[in-house]
Motif scaffolding. Sequence first.
Motif, mmCIF file in Angstrom:
data_model
loop_
_atom_site.group_PDB
_atom_site.id
_atom_site.type_symbol
_atom_site.label_atom_id
_atom_site.label_comp_id
_atom_site.label_asym_id
_atom_site.label_seq_id
_atom_site.Cartn_x
_atom_site.Cartn_y
_atom_site.Cartn_z
ATOM 1 N N SER A 92 0.849 -1.194 0.000
ATOM 2 C CA SER A 92 0.000 0.000 0.000
ATOM 3 C C SER A 92 0.883 1.243 0.000
ATOM 4 O O SER A 92 2.098 1.160 0.173
ATOM 5 C CB SER A 92 -0.883 0.004 1.250
ATOM 6 N N HIS A 93 0.246 2.405 -0.172
ATOM 7 C CA HIS A 93 1.014 3.652 -0.221
ATOM 8 C C HIS A 93 1.803 3.868 1.074
ATOM 9 O O HIS A 93 2.996 4.202 1.040
ATOM 10 C CB HIS A 93 0.071 4.829 -0.463
ATOM 11 N N SER A 94 1.151 3.677 2.210
ATOM 12 C CA SER A 94 1.834 3.895 3.486
ATOM 13 C C SER A 94 2.939 2.868 3.706
ATOM 14 O O SER A 94 4.001 3.196 4.258
ATOM 15 C CB SER A 94 0.824 3.845 4.638
ATOM 16 N N GLU A 95 2.698 1.643 3.275
ATOM 17 C CA GLU A 95 3.718 0.609 3.440
ATOM 18 C C GLU A 95 4.904 0.867 2.518
ATOM 19 O O GLU A 95 6.064 0.612 2.882
ATOM 20 C CB GLU A 95 3.117 -0.770 3.148
ATOM 21 N N LYS A 97 6.038 3.800 1.705
ATOM 22 C CA LYS A 97 6.840 4.824 2.381
ATOM 23 C C LYS A 97 7.684 4.195 3.491
ATOM 24 O O LYS A 97 8.861 4.542 3.667
ATOM 25 C CB LYS A 97 5.944 5.918 2.944
ATOM 26 N N ARG A 98 7.099 3.270 4.230
ATOM 27 C CA ARG A 98 7.845 2.618 5.309
ATOM 28 C C ARG A 98 9.043 1.849 4.755
ATOM 29 O O ARG A 98 10.135 1.876 5.330
ATOM 30 C CB ARG A 98 6.925 1.662 6.078
ATOM 31 N N SER A 106 14.512 8.625 6.548
ATOM 32 C CA SER A 106 13.175 9.239 6.523
ATOM 33 C C SER A 106 13.107 10.552 5.749
ATOM 34 O O SER A 106 12.021 11.033 5.436
ATOM 35 C CB SER A 106 12.693 9.468 7.957
#
Length: 449
Positions: A92-95, A97-98, A106
């Motif tokens: 997913s998008h958030s994953e 980024k992680r 970061s």
Amino acid sequence: MGAYERDNFGDLLFLIQTENYLTGADVTAAAPFPSDMSTLLDRKIPAFGKLLESEQFDHIWTVGGEVGATSFMTAFRMSVPPAILKTYRAASHSEKKRIIDSVCGSTPIDSPYIPRPTAYPLNASASLTLNSVGFVGAPNVPRDRLETIMALVREADRISVRDDGSSEFFTAQGIEHTVAPDLVHTIALTRPRQRAPESDTVLVQVSDDHLKRHGYEAHAEALARSKSLAPYRIRFFIAGTAPGHDSAASYERLIAHMRKIAPEREIDISTARRPLDLVDEIASARLWIGLSLHGRIVSSAYDVPRISLTKRKLNSYSATWDPHMPYDVTPDRLDDAVAQALDPVTMKESAGIGLDLAHRAKHNIESAVSEMLGSDPDERTRRRFAQVERRRQHLAQELASRDTEIAVLRRELETTNSHLADLRQAPGALGRATYRGLNAVKNRLKKSD
């Protein structure tokens, strides 16, 4: 800083040659992505983002390469292990980024090979040198991304570009720079050796992407039927194994096509992988044919006749520094190019060019090192903060302009919606035209948002 997180001949030579001229410094070689390069470089390469977030450095140095048009995601796809790339694509998008944060740090990276010192508070006053960089592809970069890249470039204290095309681009941008031959030319000075004039080996290097785009059969025909190549053994050369670069599998396929035409032809594939072993192989060749810019540069360093297949950055570089030997060559012109490269007249015209370019490149990097060591960190910090403030003002103006454009589009959409209700019963052609107009406005609005 450089692209030595992956197997790519020229990028690894950039690191080796840069370190030859930074002998008095405590050098940390870093890349956008961490990698174990023990097999090729006898070291592990850390991610520069994490380093700049956690440690303070006096100087940041980009070693060179075609950095202007390379996006973060292009470098990511070429560099990270296949397992990480597969996980990333399914995330997913958030994953996503992680995953990137865990690999790179970061702090967002706008350009994989041009760090922005002011993005890292600990290193906001570190000097930034961009040496032997190419920006031939930069004019084709989308406007918004190009503006971001140029904001990074303006933080640099010294910029050296390696070809006239890149210089013209920087001049048009109003950015001060020097033009000098690629640093890897200095291999002629740091690793001197005599060329083997009686060699019967022709080195050929063609990337997977090029073969897929222009055809295995066309290249096999050109190599197998060339009368000028007939007296020589052909050895395929792997300049790099990163995705889209070279592979033994592609060469095996090419050789299979060639053997249908010339079954008795002596052909093999080089097994050398370490960068200086590849240098020695080029220096020992009768002729170089390829797409690798640094294959041409190393060939010139040792006066090896050379032919470059057609590629924009190769064409620009060859026209700038090495115009006598053939370049911009397509398969149908290969035989003529071989005859030209091996012609005694051509060889005489190009003799000594490599050594001359080596001395120019040496002078350039020595000047860059001197400037780096003599720069004033306080003045640099003031200049950078002023640049960031100008960038902030520009972005604020751009945002206001786009807000105005979006407001206009919204009013146009509202007007079209009000007309639509009256036209739903219109004849078919008029109704379809109205819907097309509405969809066009909606699409423009989405793009603006």
